[in-house]
Scaffold this motif. Structure first.
Motif, mmCIF file in Angstrom:
data_model
loop_
_atom_site.group_PDB
_atom_site.id
_atom_site.type_symbol
_atom_site.label_atom_id
_atom_site.label_comp_id
_atom_site.label_asym_id
_atom_site.label_seq_id
_atom_site.Cartn_x
_atom_site.Cartn_y
_atom_site.Cartn_z
ATOM 1 N N ASN A 8 0.832 -1.194 0.000
ATOM 2 C CA ASN A 8 0.000 0.000 0.000
ATOM 3 C C ASN A 8 0.867 1.243 0.000
ATOM 4 O OD1 ASN A 8 -2.274 1.708 0.409
ATOM 5 N ND2 ASN A 8 -1.740 1.815 2.569
ATOM 6 N N LEU A 11 -3.110 4.859 -0.215
ATOM 7 C CA LEU A 11 -4.401 4.289 0.177
ATOM 8 C C LEU A 11 -5.504 5.328 0.058
ATOM 9 C CD1 LEU A 11 -6.038 1.982 1.508
ATOM 10 C CD2 LEU A 11 -5.420 2.984 3.704
ATOM 11 N N LEU A 12 -6.600 4.890 -0.521
ATOM 12 C CA LEU A 12 -7.773 5.760 -0.613
ATOM 13 C C LEU A 12 -8.358 5.956 0.775
ATOM 14 C CD1 LEU A 12 -9.870 7.205 -2.396
ATOM 15 C CD2 LEU A 12 -11.125 5.050 -2.471
ATOM 16 N N HIS A 33 -9.243 -0.628 7.547
ATOM 17 C CA HIS A 33 -8.891 0.769 7.279
ATOM 18 C C HIS A 33 -8.449 1.500 8.543
ATOM 19 C CE1 HIS A 33 -9.758 1.076 3.045
ATOM 20 N NE2 HIS A 33 -10.881 0.416 3.220
ATOM 21 N N GLU A 155 -10.839 -0.275 -10.904
ATOM 22 C CA GLU A 155 -11.123 1.059 -10.371
ATOM 23 C C GLU A 155 -12.111 1.850 -11.220
ATOM 24 O OE1 GLU A 155 -6.793 0.291 -9.067
ATOM 25 O OE2 GLU A 155 -8.164 -0.301 -10.660
ATOM 26 N N TYR A 162 -14.871 1.095 -3.974
ATOM 27 C CA TYR A 162 -14.687 0.766 -2.554
ATOM 28 C C TYR A 162 -14.073 -0.619 -2.384
ATOM 29 C CZ TYR A 162 -15.632 0.172 2.397
ATOM 30 O OH TYR A 162 -15.495 -0.048 3.737
ATOM 31 N N SER A 165 -10.355 -0.282 -3.210
ATOM 32 C CA SER A 165 -9.611 0.432 -2.174
ATOM 33 C C SER A 165 -9.455 -0.411 -0.916
ATOM 34 C CB SER A 165 -10.310 1.753 -1.826
ATOM 35 O OG SER A 165 -11.515 1.521 -1.110
ATOM 36 N N THR A 166 -10.435 -1.275 -0.651
ATOM 37 C CA THR A 166 -10.400 -2.072 0.569
ATOM 38 C C THR A 166 -9.494 -3.292 0.449
ATOM 39 O OG1 THR A 166 -12.649 -1.384 1.139
ATOM 40 C CG2 THR A 166 -11.812 -3.360 2.223
ATOM 41 N N HIS A 169 -5.726 -2.135 -2.564
ATOM 42 C CA HIS A 169 -4.792 -1.101 -2.125
ATOM 43 C C HIS A 169 -4.477 -1.159 -0.629
ATOM 44 C CE1 HIS A 169 -4.734 0.566 -6.053
ATOM 45 N NE2 HIS A 169 -5.978 0.998 -6.039
ATOM 46 N N THR A 170 -4.675 -2.302 -0.041
ATOM 47 C CA THR A 170 -4.329 -2.466 1.370
ATOM 48 C C THR A 170 -3.400 -3.657 1.556
ATOM 49 O OG1 THR A 170 -6.380 -3.727 1.657
ATOM 50 C CG2 THR A 170 -6.419 -1.398 2.295
#
Length: 233
Positions: A8, A11-12, A33, A155, A162, A165-166, A169-170
């Motif tokens: 990551n 991160l959004l 998050h 994306e 969501y 991003s969850t 990107h984590t």
């Protein structure tokens, strides 16, 4: 092929309106998050220093101490020829593994997944989720057993931001998620087996099979316990 993981970097950030609970249960996304920024900072530092053991320890600690026991969100995934797959529509444990079309699975990995799906697909729902566009996974999807749901997310697609991003990107990919029949997180692991360049296909298949089977064992225990409870009634 050497495996690598997408860490990551950017991160959004979520708004403060993300619910911590859903029907009285702690959501996976909220917990992830809440903890990911500190984890990513320490993890990136460890891998920058080449300290693989430290990086592995941090990942395992995040999973064991924070994420295990949370309830996975009711994410929905696009499928090639069917409507979207909603996780809460599945009434059995789920094994979800994430990939990308340009991140080729290691030798023997897909055959190992196919073999496991053929053996355990009746009791466990196998899902392969590609972080990619539809056109890029059409050929890849044909490599998987019919008991494996091959899905995709990107994306730029509606409703996928969501989800991306969850999960993407984590914890990066490839990552395996093991969920019980109520979508509670039982375990999370990194991809398949770590192979040497000289590993034969037979050896690679065996190592990947045993690696994934070890992860699935926690779900199979839950399946047996659930069956015993039903038998008593």
């Amino acid at each position: 092929m050497n495996k690598f993981y997408v860490t990551n970097i950017a991160l959004l950030l979520l708004s403060s309106t993300v619910p911590a609970q859903d029907n009285g249960t702690i959501l996976f996304s909220y917990t992830l998050h809440k903890n990911i920024r500190l984890y990513s900072k320490k993890s990136d530092l460890a891998y920058t220093k080449g300290d693989i053991d430290r990086g592995t320890f941090l990942f395992d600690s995040l999973v064991k101490n924070q994420l295990t026991g949370t309830t996975f969100d009711n994410f929905s995934f696009k499928r090639l020829k069917k409507s979207r797959l909603y996780l809460n529509s599945i009434k059995k444990p789920v094994f979800l593994i994430t990939y990308a079309s340009w991140c080729v699975p290691s030798k023997g990995e897909i055959p190992a997944l196919n073999k496991l799906a053929q053996r355990y697909g009746k009791d466990i729902q196998f899902i392969v989720l590609y972080w990619d566009r539809k056109n890029n996974i059409k050929k890849i999807a044909k490599k998987f057993n019919s008991r494996i749901e091959v899905c995709y997310a990107h994306e730029t697609y509606n409703k996928d931001a969501y989800l991306v991003s969850t999960l993407k990107h984590t914890l990066g990919f490839p990552t395996s998620y093991f969920l019980d029949e109520n979508l509670k997180v039982v375990n999370i692991k990194r991809g398949g087996a770590i192979l040497t360049e000289k590993a034969t296909f037979t050896k690679a298949l065996d190592l990947n099979y045993r690696t994934f089977q070890e992860g699935l064992s926690c779900l199979l225990i839950n399946v047996d316990s659930h069956s015993q409870r039903l038998a008593k009634h």
